[in-house]
Design a protein around this motif. Structure first.
Motif, PDB file in Angstrom:
ATOM      1  N   UNK A  42       0.783  -1.076  -0.054  1.00  0.00           N
ATOM      2  CA  UNK A  42      -0.043   0.014   0.149  1.00  0.00           C
ATOM      3  C   UNK A  42       0.734   1.348   0.098  1.00  0.00           C
ATOM      4  N   UNK A  43       1.890   1.321  -0.677  1.00  0.00           N
ATOM      5  CA  UNK A  43       2.989   2.165  -0.735  1.00  0.00           C
ATOM      6  C   UNK A  43       2.541   3.458  -1.349  1.00  0.00           C
ATOM      7  N   UNK A  44       1.182   3.374  -2.242  1.00  0.00           N
ATOM      8  CA  UNK A  44       0.665   4.494  -2.760  1.00  0.00           C
ATOM      9  C   UNK A  44      -0.109   5.480  -1.627  1.00  0.00           C
ATOM     10  N   UNK A  45      -0.494   4.548  -0.409  1.00  0.00           N
ATOM     11  CA  UNK A  45      -1.208   5.335   0.487  1.00  0.00           C
ATOM     12  C   UNK A  45      -0.164   6.162   1.470  1.00  0.00           C
ATOM     13  N   UNK A  46       1.035   5.750   1.387  1.00  0.00           N
ATOM     14  CA  UNK A  46       1.985   6.487   2.475  1.00  0.00           C
ATOM     15  C   UNK A  46       1.867   7.890   2.525  1.00  0.00           C
TER      16      UNK A  46
END
Length: 278
Positions: A42-46
């Motif tokens: 979920x790196x796009x939500x960091x």
């Protein structure tokens, strides 16, 4: 004991500069594509970024990894004189690279003055998970290329005729007309559109006539001891008994043959090892 033996084996996949560059470029491309397409962990939500900013940020992770490997695989290896690896030293070096990448991530994207231990563990965890796939993929490709090259080299060695192998003499239509053991071939003489193959059999000099040219045979036997020495002759280097050097003229005496065979000027380099140094 077996584990120790395994760990002491040489690890040669990253010895060549080309393979190291291949590793770095592959990791760079793989990381950028993988992070932007699959968005693992979920790196796009960091971060709350726009699509373009998110692409640049995710891509920067791959660029950082590539730059670290560029440093560790070239300047750092040179500083520590790590030209070659054993499996155990390679594993240690890989761990060091992971630690360096994790530290770089903390200083670039984290807060090194905050809770450093927690940040380091977090960074280390995702660095290991993120780097193992592209790194393993690169190493497997390098191994495959190296293995294929070794097999090809071995096949070439096997295909080269040894003295005990039969040489197949083909006519102008590329059909084998007869075969002679290489160690028995004496010389080949051109006669118009034919060649005469002289060889020893049953302690006698035998002759076979073949419709072909010396040029074709020269190409056919380029990896053998049968070499061109004149526009009309090829000889078996292993059968040389004497080489006579008279000024600019060179001639060869072969075993079992009374005939003296001339050597043309353009072919003299083939026999330089037999001549005195100037």
């Amino acid at each position: 004991m077996k584990l120790q033996t395994l760990l002491n084996k040489e690890f040669t996949l990253l010895d060549k500069k080309y393979d190291r560059y291949f590793l770095i470029v592959t990791i760079l491309i793989f990381s950028i594509l993988f992070l932007n397409i699959f968005e693992p962990f979920n790196i796009n939500r960091w971060y709350s970024d726009s699509r373009i900013i998110s692409f640049l940020r995710l891509s920067s992770y791959g660029v950082v990894v590539a730059l670290v490997y560029l440093f560790t695989q070239f300047p750092l290896r040179k500083i520590f004189r790590q030209n070659t690896f054993q499996i155990k030293s390679f594993i240690l070096w890989f761990v060091i690279e992971i630690v360096i990448i994790s530290l770089v991530y903390i200083f670039l994207y984290g807060n090194p003055l905050g809770n450093f231990i927690n940040d380091f563990i977090f960074s280390l965890k995702y660095t290991v998970l993120g780097i193992c796939l592209p790194y393993s993929f690169s190493i497997l490709i390098i191994y495959y290329q190296k293995h294929r090259t070794e097999i090809k080299t071995l096949q070439q060695k096997i295909s080269r005729p040894s003295n005990s192998q039969l040489l197949g003499f083909k006519d102008e239509r590329n059909k084998v007309k007869f075969s002679v053991r290489q160690s028995d071939v004496l010389y080949i003489e051109s006669t118009d559109n034919y060649v005469s193959v002289y060889y020893s059999a049953e302690n006698k000099v035998q002759r076979k006539l073949l419709r072909n040219t010396l040029k074709n045979l020269e190409n056919m036997f380029e990896d053998s001891t049968i070499v061109r020495c004149h526009r009309s002759f090829m000889i078996n280097r292993e059968k040389i008994e004497m080489i006579q050097n008279e000024g600019k003229k060179l001639s060869v005496k072969l075993a079992h043959i009374e005939k003296i065979i001339p050597v043309s000027g353009k072919f003299i380099p083939h026999f330089s090892e037999y001549l005195p140094e100037k």
